[in-house]
Design an enzyme around this catalytic site. Structure first.
Site, PDB file in Angstrom:
ATOM      1  CB  CYS A   1      -0.987  -0.036   1.161  1.00 47.90           C
ATOM      2  SG  CYS A   1      -2.350   1.126   0.957  1.00 47.90           S
TER       3      CYS A   1
ATOM      4  CG  HIS B   1      -3.894  -3.407   2.753  1.00 48.79           C
ATOM      5  ND1 HIS B   1      -2.887  -3.071   3.623  1.00 48.79           N
ATOM      6  CD2 HIS B   1      -4.429  -2.242   2.349  1.00 48.79           C
ATOM      7  CE1 HIS B   1      -2.819  -1.759   3.742  1.00 48.79           C
ATOM      8  NE2 HIS B   1      -3.747  -1.221   2.979  1.00 48.79           N
TER       9      HIS B   1
ATOM     10  CD  GLU C   1      -1.959  -6.285   5.069  1.00 50.22           C
ATOM     11  OE1 GLU C   1      -1.551  -6.623   3.949  1.00 50.22           O
ATOM     12  OE2 GLU C   1      -2.058  -5.087   5.426  1.00 50.22           O
TER      13      GLU C   1
END
Lengths: 215, 264
Positions: A83, A197, A199
């Site tokens: 990001c 992202h 994650e």
């Protein structure tokens, strides 16, 4: 320190816990640190980040980490920016006045256009799940962190600025927001950036993290 | 007449909303009459595995008692849930926001404390980025074109106009609006489409419609006519009247772009 350790650079921004847990879920040994010697000893390095470009560069500078990250690139240690961490890899950003970046991939960070080609409006920030599309003629997809991805797999984006590389060959995947192409994954040798992202992108994101760990 | 953004069709987000009291997942009707549903993270994990695009945890009594129990719940949830998590309820300061983000939340949703101190919106968006600052708005209808802002989980009137407040919140740095209809919440009678439309026409940032979803088809009006970028769902999921897959299929059939997700 074992060489299979992945270091997450801690410079006071971002949800580091989620990145750490995502990597651990993939079986990686993870160290969160801001110490230069630990970063330079890592097998792989992750530069996370949310928030504003200028503030993040200042935080890295205050910790003496700008040169350290450039050295990571010199030593050919695999580096993944996520990001804002991806945007920092470029030369400069327009956000809140021109700010110099890490200069590891040629390009600049600009605001996402609010209007589409048909005049319709894109709400900003761009928030949501977008399909990753392979840039034409780019082979990194097959060998890099996207290698196990399905062709309709989506990942989670949340951002107002985008990372435009100077040369198309560095943008290996993009997504569409309205009619606008937004760079999703950029890569130059062992330096990789994801605008989304991983994650926070469910099983698809975990696959990408796993492939980064094993790369 | 507003231009319907093509983004709406691209990126509709389906969000599971979990209202929390103490350690329990609860559900209310018009934000009152709380019923205990179960353990929040059992439901959260189920929704994650069904393919929910995001989760919202809302501590619905925190404003009343000035505390927030959610840190532990969130910290546990993020061990095996890998989608964005928004947390609201009882966040009063930059420090409160920092603590809940440290526990694993990605965004904070703020209502009562933002009304009391609008500067907090700016402080949080400056500190963590506007993508992190969700303005939570509880709206109660006054007449066909006017809604009043309520705080403390629908208990306190503020005298403020919803649309004016949303515009001010965006100016201060809010990156997203969570818009809950107090009148429709928990009723299963469908979203307050005119409320959603009035707000999203005036909002340059995404609007999450919340309150009243009775069937999967209700999202069509909220998105097509209301202009919502996302829908928050609670009752319909908690009581198993539908699931994320069925809702996603309904959205896809209607031509909305939704996240492609293979359930394993």
């Amino acid at each position: 320190m074992p060489l299979n350790e992945i270091v997450i650079i801690d410079y006071g921004v971002g949800n580091l816990l989620s990145v750490k847990r995502g990597l651990e879920h993939c079986g990686a040994k993870v160290l969160v640190t801001s110490k230069p010697e630990e970063i330079l000893n890592a097998a792989k390095v992750i530069l996370p980040g949310v928030g504003a470009f200028k503030k993040a560069m200042k935080a890295l500078d205050n910790l003496g980490l700008v040169k350290v990250i450039q050295e990571v690139a010199n030593r050919k240690i695999n580096l993944l920016g996520i990001c804002l961490g991806m945007q920092l890899l470029l030369d400069e950003s327009d956000e809140f006045g021109l700010t110099k970046g890490l200069g590891l991939i040629p390009g600049r960070v600009v605001a996402i256009p609010t209007k589409n080609d048909d005049g319709m409006i894109n709400k900003i920030p761009h928030i949501g799940w977008s399909k990753l599309i392979n840039s034409e003629g780019i082979s990194y997809w097959n060998e890099g962190i996207l290698k196990t991805l399905g062709r309709s797999d989506s990942s989670y984006f949340i951002h107002s600025y985008m990372a435009l590389t100077n040369n198309n060959k560095y943008t290996i995947a993009y997504c569409l927001y309205g009619s606008k192409k937004i760079p999703a994954v950029i890569q130059r040798d062992r330096i990789i950036g994801c605008q989304f992202h991983p994650e926070k992108s469910g099983e698809v994101g975990l696959k990408i993290l796993r492939d980064f760990c094993e790369s | 007449m507003t231009n319907l953004s093509s983004e709406l069709v691209n990126n509709l987000r389906l969000i599971a909303r979990l209202d929390i009291k103490g350690e329990n997942l609860i559900k209310s009707i018009q934000l009152e009459g709380l019923r205990v549903i179960g353990q929040p993270n059992e439901y959260a994990l189920k929704y994650y595995l069904q393919g929910a695009d995001e989760l919202i945890y809302m501590d619905c009594v925190a404003s009343l008692y000035g505390r927030n129990h959610l840190s532990d719940i969130i910290s546990t949830a993020t061990k095996n849930i890998f989608v964005p998590i928004t947390v609201g309820g009882g966040i009063r300061s930059v420090d409160d926001a920092f603590k809940i983000l440290r526990a694993g939340a990605d965004k904070v949703a703020i209502n009562t404390a933002a009304v009391a101190n609008p500067q907090l919106i700016e402080d949080i968006s400056r500190q963590f980025g506007s993508q992190c600052m969700v303005l939570s708005v509880e709206a109660k209808k006054i007449n066909d074109n006017k809604w009043e802002v309520y705080t403390d989980n629908g208990r306190e009137k503020t005298g403020m106009d919803v649309v004016d407040w949303v515009k001010k919140g965006i100016d201060l740095g809010a990156g997203e609006i969570l818009l809950t209809s107090v009148d429709k919440e928990g009723t299963r009678k469908g979203f307050d489409t005119s409320l959603i439309k009035s707000v999203s026409e005036q909002s340059m940032v995404p609007v999450i419609a919340s309150g009243g979803m009775g069937s999967p088809d209700d999202i069509l009006e909220a998105v097509n006519e209301g202009g919502a970028s996302a829908v928050a769902m609670a009752d319909i999921l908690h009581y198993g009247r539908s699931d994320i897959k069925e809702i996603r299929d309904t959205a896809k059939k209607a031509g909305f772009g939704v996240r492609e997700y293979a359930i394993e």
